[in-house]
Design an enzyme around this catalytic site. Structure first.
Site, PDB file in Angstrom:
ATOM      1  N   LYS A  22       0.848  -1.208   0.000  1.00 24.27           N
ATOM      2  CA  LYS A  22       0.000   0.000   0.000  1.00 24.27           C
ATOM      3  C   LYS A  22       0.882   1.257   0.000  1.00 24.27           C
ATOM      4  O   LYS A  22       0.674   2.191  -0.765  1.00 24.27           O
ATOM      5  CB  LYS A  22      -0.898   0.034   1.232  1.00 24.27           C
ATOM      6  CG  LYS A  22      -1.543   1.407   1.479  1.00 24.27           C
ATOM      7  CD  LYS A  22      -2.399   1.409   2.732  1.00 24.27           C
ATOM      8  CE  LYS A  22      -1.654   1.629   3.993  1.00 24.27           C
ATOM      9  NZ  LYS A  22      -1.377   3.038   4.312  1.00 24.27           N
ATOM     10  N   ASN A  23       1.897   1.268   0.886  1.00 21.15           N
ATOM     11  CA  ASN A  23       2.679   2.491   1.067  1.00 21.15           C
ATOM     12  C   ASN A  23       3.698   2.735  -0.032  1.00 21.15           C
ATOM     13  O   ASN A  23       4.407   3.728  -0.008  1.00 21.15           O
ATOM     14  CB  ASN A  23       3.327   2.477   2.454  1.00 21.15           C
ATOM     15  CG  ASN A  23       2.269   2.633   3.528  1.00 21.15           C
ATOM     16  OD1 ASN A  23       1.120   2.995   3.240  1.00 21.15           O
ATOM     17  ND2 ASN A  23       2.632   2.343   4.763  1.00 21.15           N
ATOM     18  N   CYS A 180      -5.342  12.563  13.125  1.00 24.39           N
ATOM     19  CA  CYS A 180      -5.192  11.116  12.911  1.00 24.39           C
ATOM     20  C   CYS A 180      -5.126  10.423  14.257  1.00 24.39           C
ATOM     21  O   CYS A 180      -4.545  10.945  15.194  1.00 24.39           O
ATOM     22  CB  CYS A 180      -3.909  10.874  12.122  1.00 24.39           C
ATOM     23  SG  CYS A 180      -3.558   9.136  11.926  1.00 24.39           S
ATOM     24  N   ARG A 185       0.559  14.423  13.200  1.00 29.80           N
ATOM     25  CA  ARG A 185       1.167  14.155  11.884  1.00 29.80           C
ATOM     26  C   ARG A 185       1.265  15.438  11.082  1.00 29.80           C
ATOM     27  O   ARG A 185       0.576  15.615  10.070  1.00 29.80           O
ATOM     28  CB  ARG A 185       0.379  13.092  11.148  1.00 29.80           C
ATOM     29  CG  ARG A 185       0.371  11.770  11.910  1.00 29.80           C
ATOM     30  CD  ARG A 185      -0.329  10.684  11.173  1.00 29.80           C
ATOM     31  NE  ARG A 185       0.460  10.160  10.066  1.00 29.80           N
ATOM     32  CZ  ARG A 185       0.040   9.167   9.290  1.00 29.80           C
ATOM     33  NH1 ARG A 185      -1.153   8.636   9.514  1.00 29.80           N
ATOM     34  NH2 ARG A 185       0.765   8.713   8.312  1.00 29.80           N
ATOM     35  N   ASP A 371       4.511   0.497  11.935  1.00 29.37           N
ATOM     36  CA  ASP A 371       3.276  -0.113  11.423  1.00 29.37           C
ATOM     37  C   ASP A 371       3.122  -1.574  11.834  1.00 29.37           C
ATOM     38  O   ASP A 371       2.117  -2.202  11.506  1.00 29.37           O
ATOM     39  CB  ASP A 371       3.224   0.005   9.896  1.00 29.37           C
ATOM     40  CG  ASP A 371       3.130   1.454   9.439  1.00 29.37           C
ATOM     41  OD1 ASP A 371       3.401   1.721   8.258  1.00 29.37           O
ATOM     42  OD2 ASP A 371       2.814   2.312  10.285  1.00 29.37           O
ATOM     43  N   ARG A 463      -9.093  -0.240   4.527  1.00 28.99           N
ATOM     44  CA  ARG A 463      -8.306   0.818   3.897  1.00 28.99           C
ATOM     45  C   ARG A 463      -6.929   0.313   3.466  1.00 28.99           C
ATOM     46  O   ARG A 463      -6.348   0.787   2.519  1.00 28.99           O
ATOM     47  CB  ARG A 463      -8.104   1.985   4.871  1.00 28.99           C
ATOM     48  CG  ARG A 463      -9.333   2.837   5.125  1.00 28.99           C
ATOM     49  CD  ARG A 463      -8.913   4.115   5.837  1.00 28.99           C
ATOM     50  NE  ARG A 463      -7.635   4.569   5.300  1.00 28.99           N
ATOM     51  CZ  ARG A 463      -6.633   5.000   6.075  1.00 28.99           C
ATOM     52  NH1 ARG A 463      -6.772   5.040   7.393  1.00 28.99           N
ATOM     53  NH2 ARG A 463      -5.499   5.383   5.533  1.00 28.99           N
TER      54      ARG A 463
HETATM   55  C1  EPZ Z   1       4.156   6.905   6.350  1.00 23.27           C
HETATM   56  O1  EPZ Z   1       3.386   7.974   6.901  1.00 23.27           O
HETATM   57  C2  EPZ Z   1       3.212   5.710   6.245  1.00 23.27           C
HETATM   58  N1  EPZ Z   1       2.095   6.051   5.400  1.00 23.27           N
HETATM   59  C3  EPZ Z   1       2.713   5.328   7.622  1.00 23.27           C
HETATM   60  O2  EPZ Z   1       1.949   4.139   7.513  1.00 23.27           O
HETATM   61  C4  EPZ Z   1       3.895   5.025   8.516  1.00 23.27           C
HETATM   62  O3  EPZ Z   1       3.443   4.795   9.815  1.00 23.27           O
HETATM   63  C5  EPZ Z   1       4.873   6.219   8.535  1.00 23.27           C
HETATM   64  O4  EPZ Z   1       5.254   6.561   7.204  1.00 23.27           O
HETATM   65  C6  EPZ Z   1       6.136   5.910   9.311  1.00 23.27           C
HETATM   66  O5  EPZ Z   1       6.769   4.802   8.822  1.00 23.27           O
HETATM   67  C7  EPZ Z   1       2.270   6.001   4.050  1.00 23.27           C
HETATM   68  O6  EPZ Z   1       3.324   5.716   3.529  1.00 23.27           O
HETATM   69  C8  EPZ Z   1       1.080   6.328   3.221  1.00 23.27           C
HETATM   70  P1  EPZ Z   1       6.230  10.241   8.372  1.00 23.27           P
HETATM   71  P2  EPZ Z   1       3.949   9.468   6.889  1.00 23.27           P
HETATM   72  O7  EPZ Z   1       6.099  11.541   7.665  1.00 23.27           O
HETATM   73  O8  EPZ Z   1       4.797   9.675   5.710  1.00 23.27           O
HETATM   74  C9  EPZ Z   1       6.831  13.367  11.909  1.00 23.27           C
HETATM   75  C10 EPZ Z   1       0.087   2.716   7.753  1.00 23.27           C
HETATM   76  O9  EPZ Z   1      -0.357   2.154   8.759  1.00 23.27           O
HETATM   77  N2  EPZ Z   1       6.719  14.382  10.847  1.00 23.27           N
HETATM   78  O10 EPZ Z   1       7.353   9.377   8.019  1.00 23.27           O
HETATM   79  O11 EPZ Z   1       2.804  10.361   7.113  1.00 23.27           O
HETATM   80  C11 EPZ Z   1       5.516  12.620  12.129  1.00 23.27           C
HETATM   81  O12 EPZ Z   1       4.660  13.285  13.000  1.00 23.27           O
HETATM   82  C12 EPZ Z   1       0.547   4.178   7.833  1.00 23.27           C
HETATM   83  O13 EPZ Z   1       0.216   2.171   6.653  1.00 23.27           O
HETATM   84  C13 EPZ Z   1       6.957  15.686  11.135  1.00 23.27           C
HETATM   85  O14 EPZ Z   1       7.263  16.041  12.278  1.00 23.27           O
HETATM   86  O15 EPZ Z   1       4.861   9.441   8.211  1.00 23.27           O
HETATM   87  C14 EPZ Z   1       6.007  11.290  12.668  1.00 23.27           C
HETATM   88  O16 EPZ Z   1       6.193  11.382  14.029  1.00 23.27           O
HETATM   89  C15 EPZ Z   1       0.215   4.808   9.143  1.00 23.27           C
HETATM   90  N3  EPZ Z   1       6.828  16.614  10.140  1.00 23.27           N
HETATM   91  C16 EPZ Z   1       7.332  11.093  11.952  1.00 23.27           C
HETATM   92  O17 EPZ Z   1       7.754  12.367  11.485  1.00 23.27           O
HETATM   93  C17 EPZ Z   1       6.500  16.256   8.850  1.00 23.27           C
HETATM   94  O18 EPZ Z   1       6.397  17.106   7.974  1.00 23.27           O
HETATM   95  C18 EPZ Z   1       7.266  10.137  10.770  1.00 23.27           C
HETATM   96  O19 EPZ Z   1       6.209  10.522   9.941  1.00 23.27           O
HETATM   97  C19 EPZ Z   1       6.276  14.913   8.572  1.00 23.27           C
HETATM   98  C20 EPZ Z   1       6.385  13.976   9.581  1.00 23.27           C
END
Ligand code: EPZ
Length: 530
Positions: A22-23, A180, A185, A371, A463
């Site tokens: 998915k990701n 979320c 996020r 995840d 989803r």
């Molecule tokens: C991706 O989300 C995945 N989703 C998530 O999977 C996964 O949990 C996550 O990466 C971490 O591995 C998809 O790929 C669609 P991040 P993403 O930006 O990109 C902080 C699932 O279950 N952050 O890597 O949204 C954030 O708050 C989903 O399949 C900032 O501070 O996650 C988090 O603590 C859930 N500022 C950390 O970084 C930003 O601009 C990692 O978030 C962006 C993120």
């Protein structure tokens, strides 16, 4: 709305095929916006999130269609990640020759072979043994630039259209993803990276307004308080692929899904190197030409199925997995005592000894993926001893803990950690899913629990898992999808008054002294004492 009724206590046995990731599929679908000409994607999982993204792409001028029902699994290509086209890419060591079409050659045109979008989830064929139909996508109208709140609020990955739109159309208006259940996020790193490429950005009325005549290469540091950002890297990398000049990204996410997007972009003519490392080097190009690409296997689905096998003390062979993407998960499960034998793209999962408690810290890749945190918690609830799970990516991602406690688990939260005291058994109960991975964790707990369980709000699961209940039922599970109405509640979960009487007192009133004792323990005051 649907729910699952799960008859617990059955061992899982047999073979199961893992779907595409998915990701990886979501950012790759979004990156089609940056391309010219048709793209054909193989191995895109059949999920609600994929349909939502196809809806968004259609609104943004992309023609989306799906292959009419493909031939059965016998001749299906593996979801093997492809060799990188140019630049030192992600070395997976898997052979992939049949899945690739060299850059610049567009896929064969056969209109009748494809059904135009919208096509419902799971309509293709619900047998888990049929290859998922390919998706064909082509930008036919590059006018629209609005990614509406109605679609983005349903799926955070909608934010992934921001970079491609900006890079290819010079402007974008994308709804902020909003709240979320797994925690904070923000998207500040996405905006920081795009601003560094020269985009003008403002956030207003819940939307990101972005424009740029032509993006230009830059040196970008994308590290945040919790490490790298996955979709942030996807957005900035895709935008930089069409920028003028060279971009370097430091603290880029190393997730295999980011690597897969990079491979797809390179196949379309981009010049990205360093995929799979925190340092990306991107030489901007004028345009990207559509191509054929196969989505990598879903390592999170694979981990979920491995834990399902372990929790039911089963014997399961997983097919179509990328073992190299799962090192941290496989090592942790082996440390807990799960036997995992891997051969090529397959793994056999059995449990031949008592499992051991563990200390798990969820980190960005190549660390243990957040995840898989909830599913690991499910497993450790019935492992004797004290286990600790700490989530360093989403420190508040513990909505599932309270629901597992309803099944008899003993879990205590301490900041970004959960302390789990293993119990001999879980008991079936009614529980509520709160997000995608939490719902998977509840399904696993219900499979291992004594008696029946009901899992409400399984739309969360739909989803992100491709026909999970079919796959588990094919392995011997007892999962029934039913409309979430009282009529469908299993009798075993209804409480009859007789059960409320103390067993050994032969039917005395509730007010007996023993009850008082237990009430005192639980600090519950009987009405007359108030
Ligand atoms: C991706 O989300 C995945 N989703 C998530 O999977 C996964 O949990 C996550 O990466 C971490 O591995 C998809 O790929 C669609 P991040 P993403 O930006 O990109 C902080 C699932 O279950 N952050 O890597 O949204 C954030 O708050 C989903 O399949 C900032 O501070 O996650 C988090 O603590 C859930 N500022 C950390 O970084 C930003 O601009 C990692 O978030 C962006 C993120």
């Amino acid at each position: 709305m649907d729910m699952f009724v799960v008859h617990g206590g059955r061992r899982l046995r047999g073979r199961v095929r893992v779907s595409g990731a998915k990701n990886a599929a979501l950012p790759i679908l979004a990156a089609v916006l940056a391309s010219d000409g048709p793209t054909v994607l193989q191995g895109v999982p059949d999920l609600v999130d994929v349909t939502t993204l196809c809806q968004l792409l259609t609104a943004l001028g992309v023609e989306v269609s799906r292959e009419r029902c493909p031939s059965n699994s016998a001749d299906q290509p593996e979801n093997a990640p492809a060799e990188p086209v140019n630049g030192p890419g992600l070395d997976t060591g898997l052979d992939t020759a049949d899945a690739c079409v060299p850059a610049g050659e567009s896929p064969t045109e056969d209109q009748d072979q494809y059904v135009p979008f919208p096509f419902g989830v799971g309509e293709a064929d619900d047998s888990v043994h049929t290859r998922v139909p390919a998706l064909k996508l082509e930008v036919i109208n590059s006018g629209p630039c609005l990614a509406d709140y109605e679609l983005v609020r349903r799926m955070r990955a909608g934010i992934c259209v921001l970079g491609p739109l900006l890079a290819r159309r010079g402007r974008a208006c994308v709804s902020l993803p909003g709240g979320c259940n797994i925690g904070d996020r923000p998207v500040d790193l996405h905006l920081k990276g795009l601003a560094a490429l020269g985009a003008e950005l403002r956030v207003e009325r819940g939307y990101i307004f972005a424009c740029a005549r032509r993006l230009r290469g830059a040196k970008i540091y994308l590290g945040g308080p919790f490490g790298s950002t996955v979709t942030g890297t996807c957005n900035v990398m895709t935008a930089a692929a069409l920028a003028r000049g060279v971009t370097t990204i430091e603290a880029a996410a190393c997730e295999p899904e980011v690597g897969d997007l990079g491979n797809y972009l390179n196949r379309m003519g981009a010049k990205i190197s360093g995929l799979g490392t925190p340092f990306l080097h991107i030489e901007g190009v004028e345009s990207l030409a559509g191509c054929e690409h196969t989505i990598i296997p879903d390592r999170i689905e694979a981990a979920t199925l491995m834990i399902a096998a372990a929790m039911t003390r089963g014997d399961v062979v997983l097919e179509n997995i990328a073992v190299d993407h799962m090192t941290a998960v496989i090592e942790k499960l082996r440390e807990i005592g799960v036997a995992i034998e891997t051969v090529g793209h397959a793994a056999r999962v059995t449990v031949r000894r008592d499992l051991l408690p563990a200390d798990c810290i969820m980190l960005p890749y190549p660390g243990l993926p957040t995840d898989v945190q909830a599913q690991l918690m499910s497993l450790l609830t019935t492992v004797s001893g004290i286990s600790i799970i700490t989530d360093k990516v989403f420190p508040d991602r513990f909505m599932h803990a309270a629901e597992l406690a309803r099944m008899g688990a003993s879990i205590r939260r301490e900041g970004p950690s959960a302390i789990i005291s293993g119990v001999p058994d879980l008991s079936g109960a009614s529980v509520m899913a709160s997000d995608l991975r939490a719902s998977a964790a509840l399904v696993l707990a219900a499979l291992a629990a004594q008696g029946d369980s009901v899992i409400h709000r399984i739309y969360h699961l739909d989803r992100g898992y491709d026909r999970l209940e079919h796959k588990l039922n094919d392995l011997g599970a007892g999962i029934v999808r039913a409309q979430d109405v009282p009529l469908n509640m299993p009798a075993s979960l209804s409480i009859n008054p007789a059960e409320m009487l103390p067993a050994d007192d032969g039917g005395h009133e509730l007010r007996g002294p023993k009850w008082l004792r237990s009430r005192e323990n639980l600090k519950i005051h009987a009405p007359e004492e108030a």
